[in-house]
Scaffold this motif. Sequence first.
Motif, PDB file in Angstrom:
ATOM      1  N   ALA A  21       0.425  -0.977   0.054  1.00 49.02           N
ATOM      2  CA  ALA A  21       0.083   0.036  -0.088  1.00 49.02           C
ATOM      3  C   ALA A  21       0.876   1.499  -0.256  1.00 49.02           C
ATOM      4  N   PRO A  22       0.801   2.613  -0.559  1.00 50.93           N
ATOM      5  CA  PRO A  22       1.192   3.267  -0.278  1.00 50.93           C
ATOM      6  C   PRO A  22       1.753   3.619   1.005  1.00 50.93           C
ATOM      7  N   ASN A  23       1.229   3.855   2.014  1.00 53.58           N
ATOM      8  CA  ASN A  23       2.010   3.283   3.373  1.00 53.58           C
ATOM      9  C   ASN A  23       3.182   2.324   3.921  1.00 53.58           C
ATOM     10  N   GLY A  24       3.787   1.775   2.604  1.00 54.94           N
ATOM     11  CA  GLY A  24       4.512   0.467   2.446  1.00 54.94           C
ATOM     12  C   GLY A  24       3.778  -0.733   3.459  1.00 54.94           C
ATOM     13  N   GLU A  25       2.901  -0.976   3.748  1.00 53.93           N
ATOM     14  CA  GLU A  25       2.553  -1.899   4.550  1.00 53.93           C
ATOM     15  C   GLU A  25       1.875  -3.029   3.249  1.00 53.93           C
ATOM     16  N   ILE A  26       2.328  -4.373   3.791  1.00 51.51           N
ATOM     17  CA  ILE A  26       2.274  -4.902   2.355  1.00 51.51           C
ATOM     18  C   ILE A  26       0.987  -5.486   2.746  1.00 51.51           C
ATOM     19  N   ILE A  27       0.052  -5.122   1.400  1.00 53.72           N
ATOM     20  CA  ILE A  27      -1.221  -5.691   1.739  1.00 53.72           C
ATOM     21  C   ILE A  27      -2.233  -7.292   0.797  1.00 53.72           C
ATOM     22  N   MET A  28      -1.024  -8.028   0.095  1.00 49.84           N
ATOM     23  CA  MET A  28      -0.870  -9.431  -0.653  1.00 49.84           C
ATOM     24  C   MET A  28       0.571  -9.600  -0.626  1.00 49.84           C
ATOM     25  N   TYR A  29       0.790 -10.639  -0.816  1.00 51.34           N
ATOM     26  CA  TYR A  29       1.512 -11.258  -1.840  1.00 51.34           C
ATOM     27  C   TYR A  29       1.952 -12.805  -2.463  1.00 51.34           C
ATOM     28  N   SER A  30       2.392 -13.168  -3.090  1.00 55.31           N
ATOM     29  CA  SER A  30       2.438 -13.978  -4.020  1.00 55.31           C
ATOM     30  C   SER A  30       2.978 -15.166  -4.094  1.00 55.31           C
ATOM     31  N   GLU A  31       3.002 -16.840  -4.193  1.00 52.00           N
ATOM     32  CA  GLU A  31       2.938 -17.810  -4.366  1.00 52.00           C
ATOM     33  C   GLU A  31       4.317 -17.416  -5.082  1.00 52.00           C
ATOM     34  N   SER A  32       5.467 -18.331  -5.157  1.00 57.03           N
ATOM     35  CA  SER A  32       6.764 -17.851  -6.276  1.00 57.03           C
ATOM     36  C   SER A  32       6.218 -18.386  -7.048  1.00 57.03           C
ATOM     37  N   TYR A  33       7.352 -18.038  -8.579  1.00 57.66           N
ATOM     38  CA  TYR A  33       7.912 -18.228  -9.726  1.00 57.66           C
ATOM     39  C   TYR A  33       8.898 -18.743 -10.028  1.00 57.66           C
ATOM     40  N   LYS A  34       9.020 -19.793 -10.808  1.00 60.99           N
ATOM     41  CA  LYS A  34      10.364 -19.791 -11.169  1.00 60.99           C
ATOM     42  C   LYS A  34      10.741 -18.801 -12.723  1.00 60.99           C
ATOM     43  N   THR A  35       9.899 -18.490 -13.450  1.00 63.74           N
ATOM     44  CA  THR A  35      11.386 -16.951 -13.411  1.00 63.74           C
ATOM     45  C   THR A  35      10.640 -15.678 -13.681  1.00 63.74           C
ATOM     46  N   LEU A  36      11.040 -14.835 -13.867  1.00 64.09           N
ATOM     47  CA  LEU A  36      10.726 -13.630 -13.996  1.00 64.09           C
ATOM     48  C   LEU A  36       9.294 -13.186 -14.717  1.00 64.09           C
ATOM     49  N   ALA A  37       9.507 -14.110 -15.826  1.00 64.52           N
ATOM     50  CA  ALA A  37       8.045 -13.561 -17.015  1.00 64.52           C
ATOM     51  C   ALA A  37       6.922 -14.576 -16.091  1.00 64.52           C
ATOM     52  N   GLY A  38       7.426 -15.324 -15.465  1.00 58.81           N
ATOM     53  CA  GLY A  38       6.265 -16.279 -14.133  1.00 58.81           C
ATOM     54  C   GLY A  38       4.897 -15.445 -13.127  1.00 58.81           C
ATOM     55  N   CYS A  39       6.516 -13.995 -12.972  1.00 55.40           N
ATOM     56  CA  CYS A  39       6.529 -13.494 -11.580  1.00 55.40           C
ATOM     57  C   CYS A  39       5.492 -12.510 -12.134  1.00 55.40           C
ATOM     58  N   GLU A  40       5.979 -11.919 -13.564  1.00 55.68           N
ATOM     59  CA  GLU A  40       5.507 -10.344 -13.854  1.00 55.68           C
ATOM     60  C   GLU A  40       4.101 -11.180 -14.499  1.00 55.68           C
ATOM     61  N   ASN A  41       3.751 -11.817 -15.183  1.00 53.17           N
ATOM     62  CA  ASN A  41       2.461 -12.784 -15.113  1.00 53.17           C
ATOM     63  C   ASN A  41       1.603 -12.693 -14.183  1.00 53.17           C
ATOM     64  N   GLY A  42       1.806 -12.512 -12.815  1.00 52.67           N
ATOM     65  CA  GLY A  42       0.889 -12.921 -12.127  1.00 52.67           C
ATOM     66  C   GLY A  42       0.719 -11.429 -11.500  1.00 52.67           C
ATOM     67  N   ILE A  43       1.526 -10.779 -11.818  1.00 46.76           N
ATOM     68  CA  ILE A  43       1.336  -8.985 -12.069  1.00 46.76           C
ATOM     69  C   ILE A  43       0.185  -9.125 -12.462  1.00 46.76           C
ATOM     70  N   GLY A  44      -0.083  -9.351 -13.477  1.00 46.70           N
ATOM     71  CA  GLY A  44      -1.115  -9.152 -14.747  1.00 46.70           C
ATOM     72  C   GLY A  44      -2.399  -9.325 -13.820  1.00 46.70           C
ATOM     73  N   SER A  45      -2.394 -10.457 -13.942  1.00 45.25           N
ATOM     74  CA  SER A  45      -3.584 -11.177 -13.551  1.00 45.25           C
ATOM     75  C   SER A  45      -4.455 -11.098 -12.193  1.00 45.25           C
ATOM     76  N   CYS A  46      -3.177 -10.329 -10.973  1.00 46.59           N
ATOM     77  CA  CYS A  46      -3.541  -9.538  -9.443  1.00 46.59           C
ATOM     78  C   CYS A  46      -4.307  -8.318 -10.420  1.00 46.59           C
ATOM     79  N   ARG A  47      -3.759  -6.901 -11.219  1.00 48.51           N
ATOM     80  CA  ARG A  47      -3.639  -6.363 -11.617  1.00 48.51           C
ATOM     81  C   ARG A  47      -5.497  -6.392 -12.539  1.00 48.51           C
ATOM     82  N   GLU A  48      -5.426  -7.432 -13.379  1.00 54.50           N
ATOM     83  CA  GLU A  48      -7.073  -7.778 -13.727  1.00 54.50           C
ATOM     84  C   GLU A  48      -8.053  -8.065 -13.595  1.00 54.50           C
ATOM     85  N   HIS A  49      -7.880  -9.155 -11.889  1.00 55.04           N
ATOM     86  CA  HIS A  49      -8.890  -9.166 -11.187  1.00 55.04           C
ATOM     87  C   HIS A  49      -9.545  -9.024 -10.256  1.00 55.04           C
ATOM     88  N   ALA A  50      -8.170  -8.047  -9.543  1.00 52.14           N
ATOM     89  CA  ALA A  50      -8.426  -7.151  -8.290  1.00 52.14           C
ATOM     90  C   ALA A  50      -9.571  -6.875  -8.592  1.00 52.14           C
TER      91      ALA A  50
END
Length: 111
Positions: A21-50
């Motif tokens: 969040a803007p105050n620096g507090e963690i509001i959600m954390y992901s699973e782990s991903y084998k690749t950077l591309a996988g992690c970036e896809n997870g962020i894209g999915s988060c943006r889409e579904h949130a």
Amino acid sequence: MKARYEIKWATNEERYFHLKAPNGEIIMYSESYKTLAGCENGIGSCREHAPYDRFYGRAATKGEKPFFHLRAANNRIIGQSELYETVQAREAGIAAVKRHAPQADVIDLTK
């Protein structure tokens, strides 16, 4: 400060992200991903579904601590919250993810 996704290294050489969040507090954390591309896809999915309530699962631990998780359309968990003291605090956490996840910046701390 603006809300942001932080990509970090996990201990197993995989990557994961936090949504902060803007105050620096963690509001959600992901699973782990084998690749950077996988992690970036997870962020894209988060943006889409949130923004949509239907993608949030609400639960509590055996000790009755409420938490939530965000799922993608394929029903895979994208991210999970911390444990909250009250249901109201959990709902505030969901509202924060809905508000911040779609437009949060991405900071890759693995480079």
